[in-house]
Design a protein around this motif. Structure first.
Motif, PDB file in Angstrom:
ATOM      1  N   LEU A 130       1.060   8.721  -6.412  1.00 31.23           N
ATOM      2  CA  LEU A 130       1.053   9.321  -4.525  1.00 31.23           C
ATOM      3  C   LEU A 130       0.065   8.295  -3.338  1.00 31.23           C
ATOM      4  O   LEU A 130       1.114   7.880  -2.353  1.00 31.23           O
ATOM      5  N   LEU A 131      -0.920   8.663  -3.473  1.00 28.60           N
ATOM      6  CA  LEU A 131      -1.493   7.681  -2.537  1.00 28.60           C
ATOM      7  C   LEU A 131      -0.921   5.877  -2.298  1.00 28.60           C
ATOM      8  O   LEU A 131      -0.955   5.564  -1.494  1.00 28.60           O
ATOM      9  N   TRP A 132      -0.981   5.637  -3.874  1.00 33.24           N
ATOM     10  CA  TRP A 132      -0.244   4.351  -3.522  1.00 33.24           C
ATOM     11  C   TRP A 132       0.914   4.025  -2.873  1.00 33.24           C
ATOM     12  O   TRP A 132       1.337   3.878  -1.955  1.00 33.24           O
ATOM     13  N   PHE A 133       2.059   5.068  -3.708  1.00 32.63           N
ATOM     14  CA  PHE A 133       3.868   5.055  -3.242  1.00 32.63           C
ATOM     15  C   PHE A 133       3.247   5.461  -1.578  1.00 32.63           C
ATOM     16  O   PHE A 133       3.899   4.560  -1.113  1.00 32.63           O
ATOM     17  N   GLY A 134       2.532   6.161  -1.153  1.00 30.60           N
ATOM     18  CA  GLY A 134       3.142   6.581   0.429  1.00 30.60           C
ATOM     19  C   GLY A 134       2.299   5.306   0.853  1.00 30.60           C
ATOM     20  O   GLY A 134       2.882   5.330   2.076  1.00 30.60           O
ATOM     21  N   SER A 135       0.988   5.368   0.452  1.00 31.42           N
ATOM     22  CA  SER A 135       0.632   3.791   1.554  1.00 31.42           C
ATOM     23  C   SER A 135       1.240   2.777   1.775  1.00 31.42           C
ATOM     24  O   SER A 135       1.674   1.920   2.874  1.00 31.42           O
ATOM     25  N   LEU A 136       1.733   2.100   0.228  1.00 33.79           N
ATOM     26  CA  LEU A 136       2.937   1.298   0.319  1.00 33.79           C
ATOM     27  C   LEU A 136       4.147   1.443   1.395  1.00 33.79           C
ATOM     28  O   LEU A 136       4.073   0.400   2.022  1.00 33.79           O
ATOM     29  N   THR A 137       4.602   2.192   1.013  1.00 31.76           N
ATOM     30  CA  THR A 137       6.034   2.170   1.383  1.00 31.76           C
ATOM     31  C   THR A 137       6.078   2.425   3.528  1.00 31.76           C
ATOM     32  O   THR A 137       6.591   1.851   3.851  1.00 31.76           O
ATOM     33  N   THR A 138       4.633   3.281   3.509  1.00 33.37           N
ATOM     34  CA  THR A 138       4.057   3.225   5.352  1.00 33.37           C
ATOM     35  C   THR A 138       3.910   2.073   6.081  1.00 33.37           C
ATOM     36  O   THR A 138       4.629   1.042   6.651  1.00 33.37           O
ATOM     37  N   LEU A 139       3.345   0.722   4.758  1.00 32.79           N
ATOM     38  CA  LEU A 139       2.804  -0.435   5.769  1.00 32.79           C
ATOM     39  C   LEU A 139       3.961  -1.151   5.581  1.00 32.79           C
ATOM     40  O   LEU A 139       4.557  -2.051   5.817  1.00 32.79           O
ATOM     41  N   SER A 140       5.128  -1.127   4.106  1.00 38.84           N
ATOM     42  CA  SER A 140       6.149  -2.080   4.087  1.00 38.84           C
ATOM     43  C   SER A 140       7.163  -1.389   5.786  1.00 38.84           C
ATOM     44  O   SER A 140       7.455  -2.561   6.432  1.00 38.84           O
ATOM     45  N   TYR A 141       7.214  -0.033   5.857  1.00 38.51           N
ATOM     46  CA  TYR A 141       7.936  -0.220   7.052  1.00 38.51           C
ATOM     47  C   TYR A 141       7.605  -0.725   8.325  1.00 38.51           C
ATOM     48  O   TYR A 141       8.404  -1.301   9.203  1.00 38.51           O
ATOM     49  N   LEU A 142       6.258  -0.736   8.481  1.00 37.66           N
ATOM     50  CA  LEU A 142       5.395  -0.981   9.214  1.00 37.66           C
ATOM     51  C   LEU A 142       5.562  -2.491   9.721  1.00 37.66           C
ATOM     52  O   LEU A 142       5.910  -3.462  10.555  1.00 37.66           O
ATOM     53  N   TYR A 143       5.545  -2.766   8.771  1.00 38.97           N
ATOM     54  CA  TYR A 143       5.967  -4.733   8.523  1.00 38.97           C
ATOM     55  C   TYR A 143       7.387  -4.844   8.835  1.00 38.97           C
ATOM     56  O   TYR A 143       7.683  -5.970   9.582  1.00 38.97           O
ATOM     57  N   VAL A 144       8.295  -4.395   8.490  1.00 42.57           N
ATOM     58  CA  VAL A 144       9.821  -4.387   8.838  1.00 42.57           C
ATOM     59  C   VAL A 144       9.703  -4.289   9.994  1.00 42.57           C
ATOM     60  O   VAL A 144      10.963  -5.353  10.731  1.00 42.57           O
TER      61      VAL A 144
END
Length: 418
Positions: A130-144
Motif C-alpha cells: 500500500l505504501l509503494w502503491f500510494g507513493s508510485l501513483t502520486t509520483l506518476s501523477y506529479l510527473y504527468v
C-alpha cells in the motif's frame, strides 16, 4: 515470496499486490482515453472477480467474514436495476444485467481476499504494498502534471475522461488519488506516534500537490479536517491552536481561490458550469422520485450506453448527471432500497475498520480507518464510496484478512503462554 536478481531482492507478493490494487482500486475504471487499461479495468477484472467469487463461496471451506452479505447485496442490486431500467426506459433485461459499473466491483472483495490468501501475504507485505502503491501513483501523477500539456488531449477529445476543463479551475488531469490519501494518513499517524519531522514531509508535500494540481476543494478540506482531528488528540495546546488556525486559513483560501464565490453567484455568465449541472440534475431527479412512490423506493435503474440506443442525457438533457448529486443521484438510480443496501455494506466496512483498537491495530489499518471516515464525510458532496465501490470492497477484504491474521497470532501467543 521473495527471490534475488543479482544484488536486488524482489518481493513477488508486494509486486503482485501492487498490480492487483491498480485494478481493484479502479485507477483506470472510468478513463476511456486509455482503451486497453480501460477495457481490462471495466471488463476483464470484474469478470475475473465474478469467477473468483464462486470459487471462494462454493469451493473453499473457509469463507471470509461478510462474504454472503457482499454477494447477495451485489446480486440483489443487479437484478433490481435491470428490472427498473426495463420498466422506465424499455431497455432489454439482458442489457440491464450487464450495465453494472457500480455493482460489479463488489466482487473485488473476493478477488482481493483470494489474492492475499493465495500469496500468503503477511502484515508487512500488505503495508509495503500500500505504501509503494500510494507513493508510485502520486509520483506518476506529479510527473504527468509537470511534463504533459492537458490542452491538446482535451482539444482532441472534448469527452475526455482524463482531462477536464472548467472556467473555475482551468485545465486539469482527472487522477484518482485515493492511494495517496491512505499513505498520507499513514505518515501523519507515524509522525504523531514518533514525533520525527521526517514523517511530516510527505504529508505536507501531498497537501501542496493536491492544492496545486487536483483542485478539489471539498476533498482537500475534508483531508485537512481529518488530519486536524487526529492532531488535536495527540498534541499540546499551542500545536492545537496552530492546527486550528491552519484549518481556518485553508477553509478561507480553498473557497475563495479561482474566484469561486463570484462565479457561483454569476450563474448567467455560463462560468458556473458545475453548479448549473447540479441544480438542473437535482430538480429533474427530485421530480422523478416524487412522481411515484415506487420510483422513490426502487429508482430508475442503469442504462447500458454500449448496447442500448439511449443515455440518461438523451432522456433528461445534456446537463443531467446523477453522479454529481451525491446520495440523491443514487436514490434516482437505485431507489431508497438501493441506498439502504449501500449504507448497510459501508457500515460493515466501518465496523471492520473500527473493530481493531487503536492501541492494538497495525498503523496501516488505522490509516485505512481514517480514509473510511474521510470518505463518509466526503460522500455528502461526492459519492466515491458508490462510484468506486471496488476500492471499498478491496479495503474490506484487506481488513477481514488482517483481522484473521491478528486472530491467528493471538491464538499462537495464547498457546505459547499456556
Amino acid at each position: 515470496m521473495k527471490f534475488r536478481i543479482g544484488l536486488l531482492r524482489v518481493n513477488v507478493t508486494v509486486i503482485s499486490l501492487i498490480i492487483l490494487y491498480v485494478f481493484t482500486f479502479q485507477i483506470f475504471f472510468y478513463i476511456k482515453d486509455l482503451p486497453i487499461l480501460y477495457a481490462i479495468s471495466k471488463g476483464g477484472v470484474p469478470m475475473l472477480g465474478f469467477m473468483v467469487t464462486f470459487i471462494v463461496l462454493f469451493v473453499w471451506k473457509e469463507k471470509p467474514k461478510y462474504s454472503m452479505q457482499v454477494f447477495w447485496s451485489a446480486i440483489g442490486l443487479m437484478v433490481l436495476s435491470a428490472f427498473t431500467a426495463a420498466i422506465h426506459y424499455g431497455q432489454p433485461l439482458s442489457y440491464g444485467l450487464i450495465a453494472q459499473a457500480k455493482i460489479f466491483p463488489f466482487f473485488f472483495f473476493f478477488l482481493t481476499y483470494a489474492a492475499l490468501r493465495v500469496l500468503k501475504a503477511d502484515l508487512k507485505d500488505i503495508t509495503q504494498s500500500l505504501l509503494w502503491f500510494g507513493s508510485l501513483t502520486t509520483l506518476s501523477y506529479l510527473y504527468v502534471n509537470l511534463f504533459v500539456d492537458p490542452r491538446p488531449i482535451f482539444e482532441a477529445n472534448f469527452d475526455s475522461q482524463l482531462v477536464y476543463f472548467s472556467f473555475e479551475k482551468g485545465f486539469r488531469f482527472l487522477f484518482d488519488i485515493v492511494p495517496g490519501i491512505i499513505v498520507t494518513f499513514y505518515f501523519f499517524r507515524k509522525y504523531l506516534m514518533e514525533k520525527k519531522p521526517l514523517y511530516i514531509i510527505p504529508v505536507l508535500l501531498f497537501i501542496v500537490y493536491h492544492a496545486i494540481y487536483q483542485k478539489q476543494r471539498v476533498e482537500l478540506l475534508t483531508l485537512l479536517l481529518i488530519l486536524g482531528l487526529l492532531a488535536l488528540q495527540k498534541v499540546s495546546l499551542p500545536k492545537k491552536i496552530a492546527f486550528i488556525s491552519l484549518f481556518s486559513f485553508s477553509f478561507v483560501y480553498l473557497f475563495t481561490q479561482f474566484e469561486y464565490f463570484s462565479v457561483m453567484l454569476d450563474t448567467s455568465s455560463g462560468k458556473s458550469d458545475s453548479l448549473n449541472v447540479r441544480m438542473n440534475t437535482i430538480g429533474q431527479a427530485t421530480e422523478f422520485l416524487l412522481d411515484n412512490p415506487l420510483n422513490f423506493l426502487f429508482g430508475s435503474g442503469f442504462l447500458n450506453p454500449l448496447l442500448f440506443d439511449k443515455t440518461v442525457q438523451d432522456i433528461y438533457g445534456i446537463n443531467f448527471w446523477p453522479a454529481d448529486i451525491g446520495w440523491l443521484g443514487i436514490t434516482f438510480e437505485l431507489g431508497f432500497v438501493g441506498v439502504l443496501v449501500f449504507v448497510f455494506l459501508y457500515l460493515s466496512v466501518f465496523r471492520a475498520a473500527t473493530s481493531m483498537k487503536d492501541n492494538e491495530a497495525p498503523l496501516m489499518m488505522l490509516a485505512i480507518k481514517d480514509y473510511i471516515i474521510f470518505s463518509i464525510i466526503y460522500s455528502v458532496m461526492a459519492l466515491k464510496i458508490v462510484f468506486q465501490s471496488g476500492i471499498f470492497m478491496s479495503i474490506l477484504a484487506i481488513l477481514v484478512y488482517v483481522s484473521h491474521l491478528l486472530g491467528k497470532e493471538k491464538l499462537v501467543k495464547m498457546r505459547i503462554i499456556n
